[in-house]
Design an enzyme around this catalytic site. Structure first.
Site, PDB file in Angstrom:
ATOM      1  CD  GLN A 178     -15.841   7.344  36.300  1.00 35.43           C
ATOM      2  OE1 GLN A 178     -15.544   8.400  36.774  1.00 35.43           O
ATOM      3  NE2 GLN A 178     -17.075   6.862  36.371  1.00 35.43           N
TER       4      GLN A 178
ATOM      5  CG  MET B 134     -11.353   8.079  29.479  1.00 39.36           C
ATOM      6  SD  MET B 134     -10.886   8.167  31.239  1.00 39.36           S
ATOM      7  CE  MET B 134      -9.208   7.639  31.125  1.00 39.36           C
ATOM      8  CB  CYS B 135     -17.989   8.808  27.914  1.00 41.80           C
ATOM      9  SG  CYS B 135     -18.271   7.360  26.885  1.00 41.80           S
ATOM     10  CG  ASN B 136     -20.318   7.856  32.942  1.00 36.15           C
ATOM     11  OD1 ASN B 136     -19.448   8.246  33.706  1.00 36.15           O
ATOM     12  ND2 ASN B 136     -21.472   8.476  32.799  1.00 36.15           N
TER      13      ASN B 136
END
Length: 169
Positions: free
Chosen positions: A27, A105-107
């Protein structure tokens, strides 16, 4: 003597070039937005269970980027492994050239993103050693064996290849 103003371009955590017009990362925050803007993204595939933070949502709106939130899990447990359905849904977006340039995306850009990219590499017929080396490079000391097992057992025959796929497939 005057100073020349210049912009710093700082990529998000775990940013990486996957293929032409396809990127991966965690992120982004406000410091990363000038860099992200330069990518000219049309689409973001968001894999985390929770929504991106409000600053990211504002950036996506300002840049007119299409956000696809695929990470919602019935269990709500963020450490649950990614599902086959989530991978296939992500591939429907990733393999459609009209969504490019795109970011997955991810965190943190480690596990879910790494699993999607690993399955893409398998679809590209990379050998498993190379796939796992790339996954581990981004996962660091937090490698999840279940993700590697998922990539190894992922059935690429389930993926619908579009009539006009990206040139890197």
């Amino acid at each position: 003597m005057g100073r020349t103003a210049y912009q710093h371009y700082i990529p998000p955590v775990n940013f990486g070039y996957v293929e032409n017009d396809l990127y991966r990362c965690g992120q982004p925050n406000e410091l990363n937005f000038p860099f992200m803007e330069k990518l000219g993204l049309r689409c973001i595939v968001w894999l985390a269970p929770e929504e991106p933070n409000q600053n990211v949502m504002n950036f996506v709106d300002d840049q007119e980027i299409e956000l696809h939130h695929l990470g919602v899990l019935e269990s709500g447990n963020a450490s649950d492994p990614i599902t086959e359905d989530m991978i296939l849904e992500a591939f429907n977006l990733v393999l459609d050239k009209k969504n490019h340039p795109m970011a997955i995306m991810c965190n943190i850009g480690r596990h879910r993103t790494g699993t999607v990219v690993g399955c893409l590499r398998k679809l590209q017929r990379w050998n498993l050693a190379s796939i796992f080396e790339e996954y581990r490079r981004f996962a660091g000391p937090k490698v999840r064996i279940l993700n590697e097992q998922f990539i190894e057992l992922f059935d690429t025959d389930l993926v619908r290849i579009p009539v006009d796929p990206p040139e890197w497939l």
